[in-house]
Structures are given as C-alpha cells and as structure tokens.
Design a protein around this motif. Sequence first.
Motif, PDB file in Angstrom:
ATOM      1  N   ILE A   1      56.291  67.930  16.910  1.00 55.35           N
ATOM      2  CA  ILE A   1      56.394  66.470  16.784  1.00 55.35           C
ATOM      3  C   ILE A   1      55.026  65.857  16.567  1.00 55.35           C
ATOM      4  O   ILE A   1      54.838  64.977  15.700  1.00 55.35           O
ATOM      5  CB  ILE A   1      57.066  65.883  18.043  1.00 55.35           C
ATOM      6  N   ASN A   2      54.038  66.300  17.335  1.00 52.39           N
ATOM      7  CA  ASN A   2      52.696  65.729  17.206  1.00 52.39           C
ATOM      8  C   ASN A   2      52.050  66.070  15.874  1.00 52.39           C
ATOM      9  O   ASN A   2      51.347  65.236  15.292  1.00 52.39           O
ATOM     10  CB  ASN A   2      51.818  66.216  18.365  1.00 52.39           C
ATOM     11  N   VAL A   3      52.263  67.276  15.376  1.00 49.08           N
ATOM     12  CA  VAL A   3      51.736  67.630  14.060  1.00 49.08           C
ATOM     13  C   VAL A   3      52.402  66.789  12.976  1.00 49.08           C
ATOM     14  O   VAL A   3      51.743  66.323  12.032  1.00 49.08           O
ATOM     15  CB  VAL A   3      51.925  69.140  13.787  1.00 49.08           C
ATOM     16  N   PHE A   4      53.708  66.573  13.108  1.00 52.19           N
ATOM     17  CA  PHE A   4      54.424  65.721  12.140  1.00 52.19           C
ATOM     18  C   PHE A   4      53.853  64.308  12.149  1.00 52.19           C
ATOM     19  O   PHE A   4      53.649  63.700  11.088  1.00 52.19           O
ATOM     20  CB  PHE A   4      55.914  65.694  12.471  1.00 52.19           C
TER      21      PHE A   4
ATOM     22  N   GLN B   1      59.894  74.073  24.647  1.00 52.11           N
ATOM     23  CA  GLN B   1      59.557  72.661  24.824  1.00 52.11           C
ATOM     24  C   GLN B   1      58.160  72.357  24.295  1.00 52.11           C
ATOM     25  O   GLN B   1      57.935  71.327  23.652  1.00 52.11           O
ATOM     26  CB  GLN B   1      59.678  72.276  26.294  1.00 52.11           C
ATOM     27  N   MET B   2      57.216  73.251  24.575  1.00 58.86           N
ATOM     28  CA  MET B   2      55.859  73.042  24.069  1.00 58.86           C
ATOM     29  C   MET B   2      55.817  73.151  22.554  1.00 58.86           C
ATOM     30  O   MET B   2      55.117  72.371  21.884  1.00 58.86           O
ATOM     31  CB  MET B   2      54.891  74.049  24.696  1.00 58.86           C
ATOM     32  N   LEU B   3      56.569  74.084  21.992  1.00 61.51           N
ATOM     33  CA  LEU B   3      56.589  74.220  20.537  1.00 61.51           C
ATOM     34  C   LEU B   3      57.174  72.979  19.878  1.00 61.51           C
ATOM     35  O   LEU B   3      56.683  72.524  18.829  1.00 61.51           O
ATOM     36  CB  LEU B   3      57.394  75.462  20.143  1.00 61.51           C
ATOM     37  N   ILE B   4      58.207  72.416  20.490  1.00 56.96           N
ATOM     38  CA  ILE B   4      58.789  71.180  19.959  1.00 56.96           C
ATOM     39  C   ILE B   4      57.780  70.037  20.058  1.00 56.96           C
ATOM     40  O   ILE B   4      57.602  69.253  19.111  1.00 56.96           O
ATOM     41  CB  ILE B   4      60.082  70.832  20.715  1.00 56.96           C
ATOM     42  N   LEU B   5      57.082  69.944  21.204  1.00 61.59           N
ATOM     43  CA  LEU B   5      56.070  68.900  21.379  1.00 61.59           C
ATOM     44  C   LEU B   5      54.955  69.036  20.351  1.00 61.59           C
ATOM     45  O   LEU B   5      54.528  68.040  19.753  1.00 61.59           O
ATOM     46  CB  LEU B   5      55.491  68.977  22.795  1.00 61.59           C
TER      47      LEU B   5
ATOM     48  N   PHE C   1      47.456  72.192  24.380  1.00 62.30           N
ATOM     49  CA  PHE C   1      48.867  72.419  24.028  1.00 62.30           C
ATOM     50  C   PHE C   1      49.082  73.901  23.681  1.00 62.30           C
ATOM     51  O   PHE C   1      50.037  74.537  24.147  1.00 62.30           O
ATOM     52  CB  PHE C   1      49.269  71.562  22.818  1.00 62.30           C
ATOM     53  N   GLY C   2      48.188  74.418  22.846  1.00 63.88           N
ATOM     54  CA  GLY C   2      48.295  75.830  22.491  1.00 63.88           C
ATOM     55  C   GLY C   2      48.092  76.735  23.693  1.00 63.88           C
ATOM     56  O   GLY C   2      48.772  77.756  23.834  1.00 63.88           O
ATOM     57  N   ALA C   3      47.149  76.356  24.578  1.00 63.23           N
ATOM     58  CA  ALA C   3      46.891  77.171  25.771  1.00 63.23           C
ATOM     59  C   ALA C   3      48.119  77.236  26.670  1.00 63.23           C
ATOM     60  O   ALA C   3      48.485  78.315  27.172  1.00 63.23           O
ATOM     61  CB  ALA C   3      45.700  76.586  26.538  1.00 63.23           C
ATOM     62  N   ILE C   4      48.770  76.098  26.892  1.00 65.81           N
ATOM     63  CA  ILE C   4      49.970  76.075  27.737  1.00 65.81           C
ATOM     64  C   ILE C   4      51.077  76.924  27.115  1.00 65.81           C
ATOM     65  O   ILE C   4      51.809  77.637  27.822  1.00 65.81           O
ATOM     66  CB  ILE C   4      50.450  74.627  27.940  1.00 65.81           C
TER      67      ILE C   4
END
Length: 290
Positions: A217-220, A210-214, A194-197
């Motif tokens: 959400i996953n961290v939450f 979009q990746m930052l939002i994803l 995720f971080g790489a993308i």
Amino acid sequence: MNPQPPAPTCVRHPNRPTGLACTRCGRPACAECLRPAAVGQHCVDCLRQDQRDVVPVRTVAGARTAAKPVPYVTYALIAVNVAVFAVTAAQAKSLLDNQRGSALFLDWVLYVPAVAEGEWWRVLGSGFLHYGPIHLLLNMFALYVVGRDAELVLGRLRYLAVYLVSLLGGSAAVMVFAQNTVTAGASGAVYGLFGAITVILIRLRQSPNQMLILIGINVFISFSLPGISLWGHLGGLAAGTIATLGVLFLPQWLQAKSPEAARLIGWVAVAFVAIVALSVVGATALTLAV
C-alpha cells in the motif's frame, strides 16, 4: 565448668553473632544477608552465583531480553527528529512552512549537486528533516509502531545500525535515480524498518502477510502521489531488508559455530550494506563532480 564456645558470626559481617545459616552453603549469616527460598533461606552470595550461572534468554538476533523491555533507541530517534523539526520551525518562524527561512533545513536537505560538491553530511542529515508537522507525525507514528518491536528483537545497537543503514540506502537510491529532487524525511529509514519487521516475522515463522500488504500500500501511494520520494522509500526498504536478512539468516546459512560468531557475521552483513550504500553515494558524487 567448660566455657561455652563463641557464637558463630556472619561471614559478611564478622562483628554480628548469629544463629542462622544459609541452607545451601551452610555458612553462618545474619538476617540481613539471608533471603527466603523455596526450602529454607539462601545467603546473598549464593543468590548472586545463581544469577551468574543462569544463561541469559536471547532473541533470535542474539539480543538479551529484559524483564521490562523499553525501546530507548526508538524513543531517542523520535526525540531527535522532533528536536530538529523544532529548530527548523523556530528558524523559519513557521510551524507549517518550516523549510523556508531555516538555515538548518537548507544545510541538511538532500540536494544531489550539493553532495557532489562535498556536502556529504546531507546524506544522513536529511533523514532527520521533515516538511511540516503532518510529515513529521506520520513518520514518527510509523517509527513508534514498528521501531519498538524491531528494537526488542534486534537489540539496541543492531537496531540503530539497521535504521541508519536504511537511511543511507534511501539516500543512495535518490543520488542515483532522483538527482533533480530535494529530499528530506525519515521515510527511507522507516521503510527499512518495514522490511526488517517482515524478515523478523519470517524468522519467527509467523505470517508476514500484514506487513507485505502494508508495504504494498505504501509503495503504491509513493507511486501515485506527487512530491513523495519513491526512490528514497525503495532504497531504504531494500537496505533495511538486506541488512536484517544478514543479521537473522546469514549466520544460520553459514553455520556459525557459536553465538559470538553469529553476532559477528550479523555485524559484518550490516557493515557490508552500509559500505555498498556509501560507495554508491561516493561514485555518484564523483561522477557528477567531474
């Protein structure tokens, strides 16, 4: 009466007389050795020289681009994870409860006291274990979605290195901050991707929103739901992000003089992150062993 000169023969097949010739180099060639061109026909030797002279198209990470790119490493990682799950399910004689009764699961799961006693293989092996089919499917779906693009941009070897470094980073964070847990899953490595993308999108000057939002959400979700390895996720995310920054941005910051130097700097950056993660694991294990 003057004798007729012998007919020219193909330069690659001396036993074949021919009246044809390459319109580029002018050498005689048979029909088998000629290929249609925009003007006339070129021999296979000239075509090969053209291919050698063409500078290969590369991605921002310096990886060669293919006409039909296939993410072989991503598929291989998915296959390995599925195969390991199949072994644990067979040993446990249960598809849903594959961890109980599986010798492989017990030997590979990340249990910090066991690592401190010298069972270092758990640091990597735990990243290929999963708690049931749903856990496996979620991680493999995420790996399939983000892994394909990351592999095509980074190149197969660098992509695999970032994946493994992310896995190490997740295990290192668990070793330090979650010593009383039993951890397994490819989530740390997936979070690293995720971080790489995200870094890749920034390097390509595209919006990473979009990746930052994803990721948010996953961290939450990792914070909210019990039984999820929050530190494994955060450690993998940090390691994958830093390693990819080293591959894509560090050569530019250091003003690399050549593509070869840029690739070397990227590899050094990935190796540095791996060494830091292993050092954290080692220091924590030694501290607990004393």
